[in-house]
Structure formats: C-alpha cells, structure tokens
Design an enzyme around this catalytic site. Structure first.
Site, short mmCIF file in Angstrom:
data_model
loop_
_atom_site.label_atom_id
_atom_site.label_comp_id
_atom_site.label_asym_id
_atom_site.label_seq_id
_atom_site.Cartn_x
_atom_site.Cartn_y
_atom_site.Cartn_z
N PHE A 1 120.11 1.86 -48.46
CA PHE A 1 119.84 0.62 -48.02
C PHE A 1 121.06 -0.25 -47.15
O PHE A 1 121.21 -1.31 -47.16
CB PHE A 1 119.52 -0.62 -49.22
N GLU B 1 113.17 -0.70 -42.48
CA GLU B 1 113.76 -2.00 -42.67
C GLU B 1 112.59 -3.22 -42.39
O GLU B 1 112.88 -4.45 -42.65
CB GLU B 1 114.91 -2.03 -41.67
N LYS C 1 108.21 4.20 -34.50
CA LYS C 1 109.14 3.35 -34.66
C LYS C 1 109.20 3.09 -36.39
O LYS C 1 108.50 3.19 -37.11
CB LYS C 1 108.49 1.93 -34.37
N THR D 1 103.56 7.48 -47.41
CA THR D 1 104.88 7.06 -47.28
C THR D 1 105.37 5.98 -46.50
O THR D 1 106.19 5.05 -46.99
CB THR D 1 105.94 8.40 -47.00
N LEU E 1 103.35 8.59 -39.20
CA LEU E 1 103.58 10.00 -39.63
C LEU E 1 102.92 10.58 -40.96
O LEU E 1 102.27 11.55 -41.19
CB LEU E 1 105.05 10.59 -39.68
N GLY F 1 114.90 8.99 -50.03
CA GLY F 1 113.90 8.84 -50.97
C GLY F 1 112.68 8.32 -50.10
O GLY F 1 111.58 7.83 -51.06
N THR F 2 112.83 8.19 -49.06
CA THR F 2 111.73 7.37 -48.21
C THR F 2 110.72 8.47 -47.78
O THR F 2 109.48 8.21 -47.47
CB THR F 2 112.53 6.89 -47.05
#
Ligand code: MOS
Length: 746
Positions: free
Chosen positions: A243, A713, A709, A642, A638, A470-471
């Site tokens: 983060f 965040e 994009k 997720t 994508l 972790g994304t």
C-alpha cells in the site's frame, strides 16, 4: 505470398476470465514464503533501538550491559558502526546516516542489537542505555500552518494554474469556501517489513526483503554499499500487502545489511507493528482550503485549492491533494498550490492513491456542497462540468468513460429512489443517506522487461523482475502469456520477485499490470513469432513457406487456415529444429511519466463512480455503510475476479478512511499513541457492506500495449467523500474532517 501480411492469428481467450489465483493454493496452505520466513545457516537476529525523545541530541549510549547479555553478538550505534548512509529518497531528501545521534522524530533508529536468537536480541535492546539532550518539538500541523512553504522542484508539481481565479470568483453567483482536513494514517499491511541479509563476500549481498520493488531495494543496497547493481541481489516471491509503505527502501534494509557485514553472518531484521508506525512512512495529515465559484446554473467559474501537508525535517514530501481539483472538472479558472509544513515527525510517504485519496475528499465534498447550494442533483452538477479533455495540460484523454460509470452505478444503486430532501429517508428508526462521488487515478505505465522460455515438454516459463503484492500479478501474467502464445495457462509458470530476472519497476502508482502485462504481452508475441518463423522456414515441414497471416494458433498448435490438416505443435517445432528450448526477451517501453508531459500527447487516467448508502442511529450517531456500488472503466480487464477484488479492497480502505482510520499524536511526548492494530482502527469484516463492482467496458489502445489502466488505487478515491455526502444527506451535518466519527455527528 509475403510475410508482411501480418502475424498469425491466436485463438485464445484467457484474458478477462475470472481465473482463480495461480498462487492461491500456495497461499492458503502456507507454502508461499514471505521475507521473514526465509532463513540461512548461522543466521543471527537484529532488533532496532529507536529514539524515545522527539527532538534533541544523543549525549551518551551505554551498550556495555547489552553486550554482556546472553547471546548478544554485537551492538551497533552511530559511534561504532561502519560508515554508511541512506541514499536520498525520495528526491529532494537529504542523505542520512543509518544510525542517528541527532534526533528529529520519535522512533528514529539509534542502535541495532545483533544476537543469536530474536528473543535475546529483543531483551538486549532493552538494556541499551541512551541519554539525550532533549529539545522542544513541534508535531502539530495546524499550529504551524502559517509557516507553510512551497517546496522546490521535487518529485511532484506543486503548482497548477489556468485562467484567472480572482476574476472567476468575482463573477460567481454561488461559492463554496471551506477547509477540509484529513488525518495522519498508516498503511498497516498484514506482513510487517522484514529483511534477511546474506553477504557472500564484500562485494555480493543477497537480501530477502519485504518490498513493493525488488529493484528499489537492490538500488538502495548498491548505493549504500557501493556495489555493482547486479551484486545487490534482492528476492521477494510473495508480499503480504504494501500500500505504499514498501514502495521505497527504508533504513531498516541497509541496517540489516550493515549488521550482517559487521558480524560476518546472515542477519534477519523484522520491524515490530509499533516500529511500523515510525520506520516506513505515513499518509501525511492534510489541510485543504478549497474555494469553488459557480454560475447559478451550476457551471464552475473558478477553483482555488490551497493545500498543505506535513513533512519531516529530513525530507520534502508533497502529497498531491490538488490533482483532482485541477483535473476532474471542466473549469476555465483554476489555481492549485501545494505547500508543506515541517514537523518533528518521521517522513511521510505514498499511501494507497497518494494525493487522490485525500484530495478527492475536498473536491468531491465541495461539489456536493455546491449541489446543495444550487438545489441540484449532484450527478447533474458533475455532468454539467464534465471535462471532455485534461484542461490542466490541454490534452485529450487516451480514453474516458466516466459518464457511463455514473450512469451504470446510479442505475444499479437505485439513485432515482433518493429523496433529495435532507433527513427525509428512514429505515425503521435509522436515518438513511445516499451519497456519491467521482473516483479518479492516473493510468501509470512505466514499462518493464520480461523473458519467455519454451521447453521441449511444451511448458513455458515467464520471468520478470516484478513482484506480487497480493493483487494477482502471477495470475494476470499467466493469462497474458496464455493469450499471447495460444497455450493453456496450465502450461505456464511465472517467476517473479527476483532482481536477477529481467528488470521491472516497483509496484506502485498502480503501474504493475500495465507495465509487466505489456512486457509479457510483448515477449509472448516475440516467442510466438520466433516459433512461427521456425515453422514456416523448416524445409519439408508442413507449414514451410506459408505466410504467417495464413496461420492460426490454438492450444500450442500452429495450423494453416486454408488446409487445417497442415499443422505442427510448438513441441514438434523445437524437436524439428533440434532445440531443447527457445527463449526470447522483450521490453515494453513507457513514453509517459506520472503527471508529467507525455510524449504521446495524451493524459491517461482511470475514472469511476462511487455510490453508497449509510445508516445512522439518530440518537447514538452510530454509522454503518449499508451497501456500496462502484463502477469503474479501466481499459482491458485482465482478470475479472482479481480486478473486482482489488476495487472492493480499495473501497473498503475508503470506508476505513471515511469512518475509522486516524493515527493519534501525543503532543507532549511527540509520539504516536495508537501504534497497534487494536487502537488504530482498520475496517474489519463487519465494517464491510455488500459491495457491487461494475466493470464498465472500455478500450484504450493508446495507454499501453495491453490497454490496461491499473486498479490498485482508484477504488479508494472518492470513497470517503461519498460517505461524507451520504452522512450529510441523512443528517444535514457536513463533516469536513476525516474520519467521520460519531462525536462529530452528535
Ligand atoms: Mo502505491 S501508494 O503507489 O503503493
């Protein structure tokens, strides 16, 4: 037939699918190893000793008792440590010693104890006796607001101007003129920072490091110790959240390496949760004075934003809270200024959507106040001031689907059922508020390199020096490679988190999917083309001299479109060519810097719309977000799963920002008092309402090769304002200071 007719057609559609995480099993079984879980033979443990005063000089450090304690190998201080300096990060900062004898914030690193076990190091750290000549400190932003100064050229642009704001305000029929405030916040990833440093000789160090950028950590180590970049080897296969606090190399990383060098053994150093509040940055407190001028039909004539955030004595960090004021709405007269106040605190840093998360609170709340003043629907007001281009830099957007986000989110939310009258909606005895706001974040793309290797069993290894916070980086790269090569994801293995792999930037500014996705897209195409080249040039082969544009690829088999019986698999191509493997490397190059002038002449930005319903107890002021709808247009999807998960996570952060999160400073001692997860309130499961995320279709072939994009965040942006706007709708109380706690409602 000419080979210039175009590439072979690939029949594969894994991009966009809600694929489960390829690393999911490793994560839930505990097999995924995080930095602190690595160990090395003969490893020692280090514990930091941090300053207990906030400002002053270290007059004496007595390490004798600590050195005599059981298991202690050495104690390093400013006086006895080998010379080493932390390089200047962020830009504009000063080079700093790793262990200080002058204190400018509470929790500064003064000594490090190295012992055989963690417990022995912790115990001995308490035996280090430090005497200080303490001086008065200043830790209150509001007390110092008159001393705000404009920073020099740093990493951010502190000023943005167009038109004549005074004239625009003079002609305004309606004005909003308010100050909005956001508090200090801390990142609190589940995984604290940790480093295991291993020197193989004086010129080579390997570090297992919890970081958002193995490349950043490597650069810091090579700078501090004067090493060849490739000899500062950093490994980090899994990250337990970052983060922003793992976005740059903080002093504990070179201190771990310094300790390892001093004792000539591998050394592991992990930060405690409390140290995580002083050792790796915070989201700075902000003071945002915002003035809007509008015609009586809601057309903006002026926006003035005077923004201030805190920074430390050692660094000048601008939190660009004015970005949204300058960019989100169409307005001829705009002035944004971002100033700093120096305090005796640790350095602030990037924290999830730095700038836009705090900055959207002011502009998106002010727009709601303006809508109320004009008796206008807040969506109508936003549409009336819709920015068709980036007026800040007079450039078109590479794509912008915000109108569609407003429409789809409003429909799904049921905005038309909102009674605009304040305090008019109830459910049982609870007051009900509906609120909305715009979400926006730059579509950063920094470029990256990747390597792809086809093996003779038909498997493909994709390698890239990025990392997965972790994304879902492992998973999306698998999907991009599957479609690029025309093979099943099961045949692909992705290897990341290692600086010996092709270079990639740190995972920050939501750039990773765009940057590494583009690199893997390019390298997959390169490997595919190389295989097509081998197939079509193999004398006697089934596809000899067939033009690539007459070929189709599916499941690792290349076939002639006209004569499908003529085909060859990737494995057969390797065999025919007498190769064990075929390897390609490729780079995706970026032509744009964040907020900077783009070489392509476009502004690249993601947009979204946040809608929430809040329930408030009229007697007790207790608040609960009842439901949420967010619609986002972020180019290529994508992985629907997720991506949705990232956006939900961002929105939950927004709920934390809106209602819960705040780091409290004790003004007398100059230190944070709630530096633990019990007293620093992050949202828990019960705070998270049902969240519907709508992925609005958007195609953007300008933004980067994969058309992505980033989404890490944008989910938090606008969220706190949507909550505040809903609170106003329910209660008529306009709270301009986050977090919105019940004491501010009653
Ligand atoms: Mo993000 S705050 O750039 O990790």
């Amino acid at each position: 037939m000419s080979k210039q007719q175009g590439p072979a057609q690939v029949k594969s559609k894994f991009i966009g699918q809600p694929l489960d995480r390829v690393d999911g099993r490793l994560k839930v079984t505990g097999a995924a190893k995080y930095a602190a879980e690595f160990s090395a033979p003969n490893m020692a443990h280090a514990v930091l000793v941090q300053s207990t005063v906030t400002r002053g000089k270290v007059t004496k450090i007595d390490i004798e008792e600590a050195k005599r304690a059981a298991g202690v190998i050495d104690v390093l201080t400013h006086d006895n440590a080998p010379p080493a300096k932390r390089p200047s990060v962020p830009p504009g900062g000063q080079s700093q010693p790793l262990l200080f004898n002058e204190v400018v914030f509470s929790g500064q690193n003064v000594a490090v104890v190295i012992a055989e076990t963690l417990e022995e190091a912790e115990h001995a750290a308490e035996l280090v006796r430090i005497e200080y000549a303490a001086e008065p400190h200043e830790v209150n932003l509001e007390d110092q607001i008159d001393k705000a100064f404009l920073p020099g050229t740093g990493q951010r642009q502190p000023i943005s101007k167009r038109g004549d704001v005074d004239a625009g305000l003079a002609q305004a029929a309606v004005k909003v003129d308010q100050v909005y405030k956001t508090p200090t916040e801390h990142h609190n990833p589940m995984e604290p920072h940790a480093t295991l440093a291993i020197w193989s000789d004086d010129e080579h160090v390997t570090a297992y490091d919890a970081t958002q950028g193995v490349s950043n950590s490597s650069r810091a180590l090579s700078d501090v110790f004067g090493l060849e970049p490739k000899n500062a080897h950093v490994i980090n296969p899994f990250v337990g959240g970052g983060f922003g606090c793992k976005g740059q190399a903080w002093p504990h990383l070179p201190i771990a390496a310094l300790a390892a060098k001093a004792v000539k053994r591998p050394v592991k150093l992990a930060l405690t949760r409390r140290q995580m509040f002083t050792s790796n940055g915070h989201r700075p407190e902000t003071h945002q004075a915002l003035t809007l001028g509008s015609s009586n039909v809601g057309r903006l004539s002026a926006i003035r934003a005077e923004m201030v955030n805190d920074t430390s004595r050692l660094e000048s960090f601008v939190e660009p809270t004015g970005n949204d004021s300058a960019l989100t709405y169409s307005c001829p007269n705009v002035s944004v200024r971002q100033q700093l106040v120096r305090l005796d605190i640790g350095a602030p840093t990037y924290m999830r959507a730095p700038g836009e998360s705090s900055g959207s609170f002011s502009i998106e709340t002010a727009m709601d106040e303006l809508a109320i003043a004009l008796n206008m629907d807040p969506i109508d007001l936003r549409l009336r001031n819709y920015a068709e281009k980036d007026e800040r830099s007079d450039r078109p957007f590479s794509s912008k689907s915000l109108k569609e986000c407003y429409r789809q989110a409003a429909d799904a939310f049921g905005w038309s059922k909102r009674d605009p009258k304040v305090g008019s909606m109830r459910e049982g005895r609870m007051l009900v508020g509906y609120g909305m706001a715009t979400a926006s974040y730059p579509a950063n793309y920094w470029g990256a390199s990747a390597r792809a290797t086809l093996h003779d069993d038909g498997s493909v290894l994709i390698q890239c020096g990025t990392q997965d916070l972790g994304t879902g980086t492992y998973t999306i790269l698998t999907q991009v490679a599957a479609d690029g090569l025309g093979i099943h994801p099961d045949k692909i293995r992705v290897e990341i988190g290692d600086t010996h792999l092709p270079p990639a930037p740190g995972s920050g500014g939501s750039n990773s999917a765009a940057s590494t996705g583009s690199a893997v897209h390019n390298v997959s195409a390169a490997l595919r083309d190389a295989l097509v080249g081998l197939a079509t040039s193999a004398t006697g082969g089934p596809l000899n001299n067939v033009a690539p544009s007459d070929l189709v690829i599916e499941s690792g088999r290349i076939s002639s479109k006209k004569e499908p019986s003529k085909s060859i698999t990737y494995v057969e191509i390797l065999k025919a060519a007498g190769k064990k493997e075929l390897q390609q490397e490729a780079t995706a190059q970026a032509g744009r810097e964040r907020g900077g002038t783009g070489t392509k002449g476009y502004t690249m930005q993601g947009f979204g719309a946040q809608f929430c319903e809040i329930h408030i107890d009229p007697d007790l002021g207790m608040m609960r977000v009842a439901r949420w709808v967010g619609a986002f247009a972020l180019g290529t999807v994508l992985n629907a799963k997720t991506l949705t998960s990232q956006l939900q996570g961002g929105i939950i952060w927004g709920i934390g920002m809106g209602l819960l999160e705040e780091t409290f400073m004790d003004p007398v001692y100059g230190r944070y008092v709630n530096s633990n997860l019990a007293e620093y309130h992050v949202p828990v499961h019960k705070d998270a309402p049902p969240i519907q995320v709508i992925l609005v279709p958007e195609e953007d072939d300008i933004v980067n090769p994969v058309g992505v994009k980033g989404a890490g965040e944008i989910g938090i942006t606008g969220a706190a304002a949507a909550i505040g706007n809903a609170v106003y709708h329910a209660t008529g109380k306009r709270i301009r200071e986050l977090p919105i706690t019940l004491d501010k409602i009653l």
